[in-house]
Design a protein around this motif. Structure first.
Motif, PDB file in Angstrom:
ATOM      1  N   UNK A  45      -6.695 -20.196   5.640  1.00  0.00           N
ATOM      2  CA  UNK A  45      -8.330 -20.701   5.709  1.00  0.00           C
ATOM      3  C   UNK A  45      -8.648 -20.419   7.048  1.00  0.00           C
ATOM      4  N   UNK A  46      -8.399 -19.196   8.140  1.00  0.00           N
ATOM      5  CA  UNK A  46      -7.907 -19.053   9.264  1.00  0.00           C
ATOM      6  C   UNK A  46      -9.929 -19.056   9.492  1.00  0.00           C
ATOM      7  N   UNK A  47     -10.931 -19.441  10.123  1.00  0.00           N
ATOM      8  CA  UNK A  47     -11.920 -18.537   9.679  1.00  0.00           C
ATOM      9  C   UNK A  47     -12.150 -17.507  10.102  1.00  0.00           C
ATOM     10  N   UNK A  48     -13.459 -16.729   9.328  1.00  0.00           N
ATOM     11  CA  UNK A  48     -13.061 -15.461   9.181  1.00  0.00           C
ATOM     12  C   UNK A  48     -14.230 -14.996   9.905  1.00  0.00           C
ATOM     13  N   UNK A  49     -14.531 -13.801  10.951  1.00  0.00           N
ATOM     14  CA  UNK A  49     -15.444 -13.319  11.923  1.00  0.00           C
ATOM     15  C   UNK A  49     -15.554 -12.192  11.456  1.00  0.00           C
ATOM     16  N   UNK A  50     -16.872 -11.721  11.871  1.00  0.00           N
ATOM     17  CA  UNK A  50     -17.519 -10.513  12.091  1.00  0.00           C
ATOM     18  C   UNK A  50     -16.420  -9.241  12.239  1.00  0.00           C
TER      19      UNK A  50
END
Length: 290
Positions: A45-50
């Motif tokens: 669940x690591x944040x997904x960035x552009x």
């Protein structure tokens, strides 16, 4: 041959997937990722960035931290009664709540599904045009699941789709194996371990980011109604499993693969966790004796 040349030759011979390390290393012998359920969820669940860049992992929010991998405390009959009271069909929750989940394919002893993968459709792509202001209204065509193809963005790949009004459309029962990530395509025997939910989210192009790119997502990325239905689907799948599934983001699974995906964009894990906590309490309360 010199050592540098040998190393270069070895790197060229490796497939693209092997040249870039996966965000969460997969342990094939255990049909899962390294660590216990909580550690796996923290990584997945690591944040997904552009552009599919991943943010740093952070401690799980309260509900998930205390539940992932633990036995569910909601009986199928209790969930069934709740769905009936809300006028929600079991099909819209991924299938019959007392039916078994999918199993991994191609195994002599096939393990039951363990992962609940969150996607966004990244569709439609409005390119250089601004995303319409009414995407969260019933008047937006892509919220109409009676017109299947526009909402699904090139054909169904997951199990359940959730529009921006919070309505869901099952295209594959949670009991039916089906792949929707590059990890599963690369390792077909894993198909069935992952349940896939697609959240309708339009995109447009990042200026100067290349012709036709779909790197720009709305912010906030999803509606409260989408978080509510996603929470219900997670509860329903976990009740069928008997333990709380390990949630994951699609982009994290695809890290290390060429042309990997970058979804879900602008997903609030804290908001989803709060909805999960509330929904779980409501369902349990509805099943409590008077």
């Amino acid at each position: 041959m010199t050592l540098p040349a040998l190393l270069l030759l070895f790197a060229i011979a490796l497939p693209a997937a092997a040249q870039k390390q996966a965000a969460c290393p997969y342990a094939a012998w255990k049909s899962g990722f390294h660590g216990d359920a909580r550690a796996q969820a923290t990584c997945l669940l690591r944040p997904v960035q552009r552009y599919a860049r991943l943010g740093a992992s952070a401690p799980l929010p309260a509900f998930l931290a205390s539940r992932v991998g633990q036995r569910t405390d909601i009986a199928p009959a209790t969930l069934r009664a709740y769905l009936a009271a809300q006028g929600i069909s079991e099909a819209d929750a991924g299938g019959a709540v007392d039916a078994p989940l999918s199993r991994a394919t191609g195994r002599l002893v096939a393990p039951v599904a363990r992962y609940f993968v969150i996607h966004d459709t990244s569709y439609p792509n409005f390119l250089a045009e601004p995303i319409p202001a009414h995407i969260n209204d019933a008047s937006w065509d892509f919220n109409d699941f009676t017109v299947r193809n526009p909402a699904l963005g090139g054909g169904p790949k997951g199990h359940v789709y959730v529009n921006r009004l919070g309505a869901s459309l099952q295209v594959r029962d949670f009991g039916t194996p089906g792949y929707a990530s590059k990890l599963e395509k690369d390792k077909p025997s894993l198909t069935g371990l992952f349940l896939h939910v697609e959240l309708v989210q339009p995109r447009n192009s990042v200026p100067g980011g290349g012709k036709g790119n779909d790197g720009l997502a709305p912010d906030p990325g999803f509606t409260p109604a989408q978080y509510e239905r996603l929470a219900l689907l997670y509860v329903a799948a976990s009740v069928r499993k008997g333990t709380w599934l390990i949630p994951a983001f699609h982009a994290v699974l695809d890290t290390g693969y060429a042309n990997g995906h970058d979804d879900p964009q602008n997903f609030s894990l804290a908001q989803w966790d709060a909805v999960l906590s509330h929904l779980s309490a409501v369902i349990q309360g509805a099943g409590a004796p008077n």
